[in-house]
Design an enzyme around this catalytic site. Structure first.
Site, short mmCIF file in Angstrom:
data_model
loop_
_atom_site.label_atom_id
_atom_site.label_comp_id
_atom_site.label_asym_id
_atom_site.label_seq_id
_atom_site.Cartn_x
_atom_site.Cartn_y
_atom_site.Cartn_z
N ASN A 10 21.10 57.04 76.40
CA ASN A 10 21.47 57.39 75.01
C ASN A 10 21.62 56.07 74.27
O ASN A 10 22.60 55.35 74.47
CB ASN A 10 22.79 58.18 75.04
CG ASN A 10 23.39 58.35 73.66
OD1 ASN A 10 22.74 58.11 72.64
ND2 ASN A 10 24.65 58.76 73.61
N LYS A 12 22.18 55.51 71.20
CA LYS A 12 23.10 55.53 70.06
C LYS A 12 22.45 54.81 68.87
O LYS A 12 21.26 54.96 68.65
CB LYS A 12 24.45 54.92 70.47
CG LYS A 12 25.01 55.61 71.71
CD LYS A 12 26.45 55.27 72.00
CE LYS A 12 26.89 56.02 73.26
NZ LYS A 12 28.27 55.82 73.59
N HIS A 96 27.86 65.47 71.94
CA HIS A 96 28.35 64.16 72.40
C HIS A 96 29.74 63.92 71.80
O HIS A 96 30.00 64.31 70.66
CB HIS A 96 27.37 63.05 71.98
CG HIS A 96 27.72 61.75 72.61
ND1 HIS A 96 28.69 60.92 72.07
CD2 HIS A 96 27.29 61.15 73.74
CE1 HIS A 96 28.81 59.86 72.86
NE2 HIS A 96 27.98 59.97 73.88
N GLU A 98 31.03 61.46 70.46
CA GLU A 98 31.05 60.78 69.15
C GLU A 98 30.73 61.78 68.03
O GLU A 98 31.25 61.67 66.92
CB GLU A 98 30.07 59.59 69.17
CG GLU A 98 30.67 58.43 69.98
CD GLU A 98 29.67 57.60 70.74
OE1 GLU A 98 28.49 57.54 70.38
OE2 GLU A 98 30.10 56.97 71.75
N GLU A 169 31.37 63.76 80.28
CA GLU A 169 31.66 62.42 79.77
C GLU A 169 33.11 62.32 79.33
O GLU A 169 33.45 62.69 78.20
CB GLU A 169 30.75 62.13 78.57
CG GLU A 169 29.28 62.17 78.89
CD GLU A 169 28.47 61.28 77.95
OE1 GLU A 169 27.78 60.40 78.46
OE2 GLU A 169 28.58 61.44 76.73
N GLY A 175 32.06 53.69 76.73
CA GLY A 175 32.02 52.39 76.06
C GLY A 175 33.26 51.54 76.29
O GLY A 175 33.48 50.55 75.61
N SER A 215 30.51 54.51 80.84
CA SER A 215 30.48 53.19 81.47
C SER A 215 29.72 53.16 82.79
O SER A 215 30.11 52.45 83.72
CB SER A 215 31.91 52.64 81.62
OG SER A 215 32.51 52.50 80.34
P1 PGA Z 1 28.53 54.22 77.76
O1 PGA Z 1 28.20 55.52 76.89
O2 PGA Z 1 27.61 54.28 78.97
O3 PGA Z 1 28.24 53.06 76.87
O4 PGA Z 1 29.97 54.34 78.17
C1 PGA Z 1 27.92 56.75 77.49
C2 PGA Z 1 27.64 57.81 76.46
O5 PGA Z 1 28.28 57.81 75.40
O6 PGA Z 1 26.76 58.68 76.66
#
Ligand code: PGA
Length: 254
Positions: A10, A12, A96, A98, A169, A175, A215
């Site tokens: 992803n 982003k 997601h 976010e 997640e 992140g 992560s």
């Molecule tokens: P990250 O994000 O691997 O940077 O923690 C994962 C995600 O939001 O799908």
């Protein structure tokens, strides 16, 4: 049963035309053939068409990070599921964290997107996961299963098994560099699979891919994939560099 691992990136709101073109070139060195995992890439919407075009003919799934369920309308700045399919993408991430937490998408919004995507024949990666507060209040199972049920209840089992990937997640792991331990991931993945068995039947539960996200890196993917109910990963930061993502994909070779 053995499920084919599915590793997805992803991106982003990262990368650009040049780096995406380089990334697409680099995928020719990804494992393919017998035992190779499934790979998915989710670029920003403006690069969806060219990413799909660059990877046409490969087995790599290209999808959108979100899209609206309506076919058209006065939604300035938004992109419809129909448009995602129109430019040659075959999948979409829905729910997601976010989208839920930064853009305020509710369980009902998420469900409308799941329904619209599936109706158009797009695959869905349905994200679920608890915040740190919710985990500390011991609400992980309640939140994750509520999001799962809201996303999938009543959808035909064959469609779920074929066209839906669930991504667990934990929001506190996204992140932050703070990955869930394999034990924490497995516990929730097993809960999700058990709920799918109740709501959609054992067979559907056994076939559904459940990715972990939060992560994930080359250094922790192997121990996560070693968990019996972790079938892949949805990767943010570590999917931006082709070498790092290639190392994650390599960990998924059966
Ligand atoms: P990250 O994000 O691997 O940077 O923690 C994962 C995600 O939001 O799908």
């Amino acid at each position: 049963m053995t499920r084919r691992a599915y590793l997805a990136g992803n991106w982003k709101m990262h990368l650009d035309r040049g780096s995406i073109a380089e990334f697409c070139e680099a995928t020719s060195a990804f494992p393919s053939g017998e035992g190779a995992p499934r790979v998915g890439l989710f670029p920003p919407a403006v690069y969806l068409a060219e990413t799909a075009a660059a990877l046409r003919g490969s087995e790599i799934v290209v999808g959108a990070q979100t899209a609206r369920p309506e076919d058209h309308g006065a939604f300035t700045g938004e992109v419809a599921m129909r448009m995602v399919r129109d430019v040659g993408a075959t999948a979409v991430i829905v729910g997601h964290s976010e989208r839920r937490h930064v853009f305020g998408e509710t369980d009902a919004d998420v469900r409308a997107r799941v329904d619209a995507a599936l109706a158009l024949g797009l695959e869905v990666v349905l994200c679920v996961g608890e915040t740190l507060d919710e985990r500390e209040r011991d609400e992980t199972a309640t939140v994750v299963l509520r999001q799962l049920d809201a996303g999938l209840s009543g959808i035909d089992g064959a469609t779920v098994a074929e066209a839906v990937t669930v991504a667990y997640e934990p929001v506190w792991a996204i992140g932050t560099g703070r990955t869930a331990s394999p034990g924490q991931a497995q516990e929730v993945h097993a809960l999700v699979r058990a709920r799918l068995a109740e709501t959609h039947g054992e067979d559907v539960a056994a076939h559904t891919i459940i990715q972990y996200g939060g992560s994930v890196k080359p250094g922790n993917i192997a121990e996560l994939l070693a968990c019996p109910d972790v079938d892949g990963a949805l990767v943010g930061g570590a999917s931006l560099d082709p070498a790092s993502f290639a190392a994650i994909v390599a960990a998924g070779v059966a």
